[in-house]
Design an enzyme around this catalytic site. Structure first.
Site, short mmCIF file in Angstrom:
data_model
loop_
_atom_site.label_atom_id
_atom_site.label_comp_id
_atom_site.label_asym_id
_atom_site.label_seq_id
_atom_site.Cartn_x
_atom_site.Cartn_y
_atom_site.Cartn_z
CG HIS A 277 -22.06 1.75 42.18
ND1 HIS A 277 -20.73 1.88 42.52
CD2 HIS A 277 -22.66 2.92 42.53
CE1 HIS A 277 -20.54 3.07 43.06
NE2 HIS A 277 -21.68 3.73 43.05
CG ASP A 328 -18.63 6.63 43.83
OD1 ASP A 328 -19.18 7.73 43.92
OD2 ASP A 328 -19.19 5.57 44.17
#
Length: 455
Positions: A277, A328
């Site tokens: 991220h 993810d």
């Protein structure tokens, strides 16, 4: 075993594609790549469309796939989503996790993904007690990837605390009951367990790496234990970092440092590190990441879905960080979509087009992920590389009209996982004519998801 494939078009680097490329495979490696072959030679497997290195999914939580459609409507944020995720985690055991992960990894194969980095933290029984085999859950994930036919880096995750709290002595909350099964109790016990796992499952299609869940869940001395374990073995080391503004604020309150700085000071930032991220990494953080030669894994579909924000991909790239991609939480499993979203988000933010060249986006989706996951010999089509490659068809309405000059751009900006026709991993055909060679993926997904979400 030797096999030959004739690619109508193949991406060998740059913004265009080469015509008539023959790929010779010997065992699990590419032995030769020869371009300019106008027709498919006898005895050679024809691959119509554009062939690329297999796509890499550098960040996955396989069990999150069960949340698709169940957490996307209505209001909320990351923290409300997380509560729902914990409920699914509580339902998992080694047998049902194997069935769910196998189906999820097979869905990835259908999307052209040849390798996955599974950020694995569901280690123990609900409540925290060990299974008879303390690595039963990790072994289930390894078996699932093997049976789905894709390559795996199992990122065994250290998880010790319930979160950051400036009001508490030491700055960390105790684990909640819903988090207890994620923890080994200490970094040393984690290291002992993961060492045993690595010694039993590592092989031609599997590596074991380390992960630190986050600075919210792991204190700096324990981060150093995980970093030392990874560095001593040359293993990948992954972190969730700066995903949420609240994480940064809490970290500054407790440590006086950003999450990236905490990781760096605990010896966790280096060329083997991937920060997942980094959505709210500031300019100083970005410079540290680049100077360390570390990677950042961008997960735009999840970052959008959870209202996390748009990450500083341009700043990270300019600072020298490597970039890769992950699905993810599996709101969608489509690495091509993840790649174009990186660029399109920047276009929306900067009012400028072409922030990333199409070959840079393709590299994020392929070689960037392979390197992040500890397989630098993958993600390219050249002699000596891993025999992992995917063919995207040019025969759908999305791809009609593409030619050698435009096929790569059309693939990155218009193709979807539904356009994947063929996938070879380790020299073995996993997807043929858009179908998994051994698994009825939709049926198995539906069954496995029902099992872990039924009332």
């Amino acid at each position: 075993m030797t096999a030959q494939y004739w690619c109508e078009l193949a991406w060998l680097g740059g913004s265009g594609a080469a015509d008539g490329v023959v790929i010779t495979v010997d065992g699990d490696r590419i032995a030769e790549v020869r371009a300019g072959v106008p027709a498919c030679p006898p005895g050679t497997v024809p691959l119509a469309g554009l062939t690329l290195p297999a796509l890499a999914n550098a960040h996955s939580h396989a069990f999150h796939r069960a949340l698709r459609g169940r957490t996307h409507a209505g209001r909320g944020n990351f923290w409300t989503w997380r509560d729902l995720m914990y409920r699914v985690a509580a339902r998992l055991d080694p047998d049902c996790y194997y069935r769910l992960a196998r189906a999820v990894f097979a869905e990835m194969a259908l999307a052209g993904i040849g390798i996955v980095g599974e950020f694995h933290y569901v280690h123990h029984r609900p409540g925290g007690g060990n299974y008879d085999d303390p690595d039963a859950m990790g072994a289930a994930v390894v078996a699932a990837a093997r049976d789905a036919g894709i390559r795996l880096t199992l990122l065994d995750t250290l998880y010790l605390h319930g979160g950051l709290d400036p009001a508490r002595d030491g700055g960390y909350e105790p684990l909640r009951p819903s988090q207890a099964r994620f923890s080994d109790g200490s970094a040393d016990r984690w290291a002992d367990r993961v060492e045993g796992l690595a010694s039993t499952v590592t092989g031609p299609m599997v590596q074991v790496g380390a992960a630190v869940h986050s600075v919210r869940a792991v204190d700096p001395p324990s981060i150093k234990v995980a970093a030392d374990w990874a560095n001593e073995r040359g293993a990948p080391l992954h972190f969730h970092a700066s995903e949420q503004p609240a994480e940064n604020q809490q970290c500054l309150s407790v440590h006086g440092l950003t999450p990236v700085d905490v990781i760096a000071q605990a010896a966790g930032l280096g060329p083997g590190t991937t920060l997942v991220h980094a959505t709210h990494a500031d300019g100083r953080d970005q410079a540290m990441i680049g100077e360390a030669g570390a990677y950042c894994c961008l997960c735009p579909s999840t970052e959008r879905d959870l209202a996390d924000g748009t990450g500083p991909s341009v700043g990270l790239a300019r600072a020298g960080a490597g970039l890769c991609l992950g699905s993810d939480s599996h709101a969608t499993v489509d690495i091509l979509s993840e790649a174009r979203t990186v660029e399109l988000d920047q276009r929306a933010a900067t009012n400028d087009r072409g922030v990333f060249d199409v070959d840079a986006l393709a590299s994020m989706a392929t070689s960037g992920g392979y390197r992040s996951l500890g397989w630098p010999e993958g993600g390219t089509l050249e002699a000596g590389a891993l025999a992992d490659f995917v063919t995207v068809g040019l025969d759908s309405v999305r791809m009609a009209g593409a030619d050698a000059d435009t096929a790569l751009a059309a693939t990155i900006f218009a193709a979807t996982s539904a356009d994947v026709h063929h996938l070879v991993v380790g020299g073995r055909t996993v997807v043929r004519d858009g179908r998994h060679t051994t698994i009825d993926v939709a049926v198995d997904l539906a069954s496995a998801i029902t099992e872990v979400t039924a009332p």
